[in-house]
Design an enzyme around this catalytic site. Structure first.
Site, PDB file in Angstrom:
ATOM      1  CB  THR A 157      56.452  35.815  24.333  1.00  0.00           C
ATOM      2  OG1 THR A 157      55.874  37.115  24.206  1.00  0.00           O
ATOM      3  CG2 THR A 157      55.535  34.931  25.151  1.00  0.00           C
ATOM      4  CE  LYS A 187      56.990  23.800  27.460  1.00  0.00           C
ATOM      5  NZ  LYS A 187      56.494  25.104  27.663  1.00  0.00           N
ATOM      6  N   GLY A 198      41.103  25.403  27.677  1.00  0.00           N
ATOM      7  CA  GLY A 198      41.695  24.060  27.740  1.00  0.00           C
ATOM      8  C   GLY A 198      42.676  23.819  26.606  1.00  0.00           C
ATOM      9  CD  GLU A 219      38.283  24.879  25.393  1.00  0.00           C
ATOM     10  OE1 GLU A 219      37.809  25.243  24.310  1.00  0.00           O
ATOM     11  OE2 GLU A 219      39.297  25.411  25.912  1.00  0.00           O
ATOM     12  CG  ASP A 272      53.411  34.056  17.979  1.00  0.00           C
ATOM     13  OD1 ASP A 272      53.744  33.060  17.307  1.00  0.00           O
ATOM     14  OD2 ASP A 272      53.387  34.067  19.227  1.00  0.00           O
ATOM     15  CG  MET A 287      50.137  32.522  17.278  1.00  0.00           C
ATOM     16  SD  MET A 287      49.324  33.602  18.474  1.00  0.00           S
ATOM     17  CE  MET A 287      48.747  34.918  17.405  1.00  0.00           C
ATOM     18  CG  HIS A 326      64.216  -3.788  23.222  1.00  0.00           C
ATOM     19  ND1 HIS A 326      62.871  -3.577  23.457  1.00  0.00           N
ATOM     20  CD2 HIS A 326      64.634  -4.695  24.143  1.00  0.00           C
ATOM     21  CE1 HIS A 326      62.496  -4.338  24.458  1.00  0.00           C
ATOM     22  NE2 HIS A 326      63.540  -5.024  24.906  1.00  0.00           N
TER      23      HIS A 326
END
Length: 466
Positions: free
Chosen positions: A41, A51, A181, A203, A312, A318, A444
């Site tokens: 998956t 992504k 959600g 949700e 999973d 998962m 920084h």
């Protein structure tokens, strides 16, 4: 009949990693995958393609909303070519899955395409283009999960869809209704909101990303509302109906009133469930629990002593990286080593923008357990790096033991949080204190300075830049 030291059923991030580690440790290894591509998956219809679309849609949103402020002018209209966006996503998937093919060859792992079913504890029948049977001294079940559904929803995979279909739509929805959600619903909802769709989230729980720290939920909800998402929490969906090209979702709000949402697409993203169809686990003496998960002990061993299960298909979060860690653990256990996994230190990430990431205990969990703790929080907008990139939403929160200063949890929302959380995992693996992090030099300007500042705030409320 071919014989193996180990046969792995399923080639997702749990299965293929387990196979590689077994081969590295000198075991003759086979991997069985029912689909024509390896990767499960995650690589095919989950982590990787989502992504890819999140990145593409983010570029588009930047072009139409932020380029001008950066002094970049594009003559004419900037348009979405959804077909090309989906094609690029697929090329990323193809490159990634072919990389797994290479790794199998490199490690001399035999790959079988077909559905693997146990005949008994040491024999597996593979139904593919032809039927094959192999013998395995040990087996690892890594069959993963599939999208869950609500019992009254009929998924037609055209207008009422799961995440799999949402990754290859032929058009941008006019109004996408997202049921759920959680991670999947919010990530894919953001993809299509950026591309111009109206998006409504429905949700059941009283907040989004309900399994994460409440502060993260509140901040992400604020960001989504600012982006004009329709956010509806504490709503229990009662029906989903398609009429032509329209989908009607009815839900009961916390007052008990029935509210109606109308859109042209409905994404059902109510979680995932273990996938064991066709495995014939009982023939091997492998027991499943009431939730359909394979029962395992602390060594991930099933009720059949030579068969293990990971990812999973067993209890726990998962997550692809959790499955990979479990694959390595089983391989090393079979080799006689004594590996371990600290499940408290497996990070969770939501790849929206801003990204959300966390590791360790939430404030809610610490309160419930009666643990005395202190908090240090630092806003991303106080960082020079955040202002330079115009990514000012979010914060980093460090939770530390009130008496020992040991870090108990780190929760962050902001640019690159998915990458930054690794610093917290390393610190907690070595049982660092908040003061330890606060005394380490951070380059920084970087986003990670927020971790140092939050650690300073947790140590003794001495953050420097706020």
């Amino acid at each position: 009949m071919k014989s193996y030291d180990v046969a792995v059923i399923g080639s997702g991030p749990g299965g293929y990693v387990a196979a590689i580690r077994c081969a590295q440790l000198g075991m003759k290894t086979a991997i069985i995958e029912k689909y024509s591509t390896l990767g499960g998956t995650c690589l095919n219809v989950g982590c990787i393609p989502s992504k890819a679309l999140l990145d593409s849609s983010h570029h588009y949103e930047d072009a139409i909303k932020h380029f001008e402020e950066h002094g970049i002018e594009i003559p004419g209209d900037v348009k979405v070519n959804l077909e090309q966006m989906i094609a690029r996503k697929q090329s990323v998937v193809d490159q990634t899955t072919s990389g797994i093919d290479f790794l199998m060859k490199k490690n001399k792992i035999d790959v079988y395409e077909g559905l693997g079913s146990f005949k008994d504890a040491t024999h597996i029948q593979i139904e593919g283009k032809e039927t094959t049977e192999i013998e395995a001294k040990n087996s690892i079940i890594a069959t993963g999960s599939k999208p869950s559904n609500l019992p009254f929803i009929k998924l037609d995979k055209e207008r009422i869809i799961t995440s799999t279909e949402a990754l290859k739509l032929k058009e941008i929805p006019k109004h996408l209704i997202v049921i759920g959600g959680g991670v999947i619903g919010l990530e894919l909802g953001q993809v299509y909101r950026r591309l111009g769709a109206e998006v409504t989230v429905v949700e059941f729980m009283d907040r989004i990303i309900a399994g994460m720290d409440a502060g993260l939920s509140k901040e992400l909800n604020k960001v989504f509302k600012k982006a004009k998402f329709g956010m509806n929490v504490s709503h229990k969906v009662t029906s989903v109906e398609r009429k032509g090209d329209e989908v009607i979702v009815k839900a009961q709000n916390k007052k008990g009133d029935i509210v109606e949402f109308k859109g042209d697409y409905c994404l059902v993203a109510v979680g995932r469930k273990p996938y064991t169809e066709g495995l014939n686990a009982e023939a091997a003496g492998v027991k499943l629990n009431d939730r359909g998960q394979i029962e395992v002990n602390d060594h991930l061993q099933t009720t059949a002593k030579n068969i293990y299960a990971i990812g999973d298909v067993i209890k726990g979060a998962m997550l692809a990286h959790k499955a990979s860690e479990e694959g390595v653990l089983v391989a090393e256990t079979l080799a006689g080593q004594k590996p371990h996994i600290n499940y408290n230190l497996i990070p969770g990430v939501v790849y929206t923008w801003p990204e959300v990431a966390a590791v360790g205990k939430t404030e809610e969990e610490l309160k419930a357990a009666g643990v005395a703790y202190k908090t240090g929080q630092f806003p991303m907008r106080a960082l020079g790096r955040s202002r330079a990139s115009m990514d000012i939403d979010g914060f980093v929160k460090v939770l530390a033991d009130k008496n020992t200063d040991e870090i108990l949890g780190v929760h962050m929302i902001g640019a690159r949080a998915a990458d930054m959380i690794a610093e917290a995992v390393v610190a907690m693996e070595y049982r660092a204190s908040a003061e330890d992090i606060s005394r380490m030099s951070h380059a920084h300007p970087t986003f990670t300075e927020a971790i140092k500042e939050a650690a300073l705030a947790a140590t003794d409320d001495i953050a420097l830049h706020i």
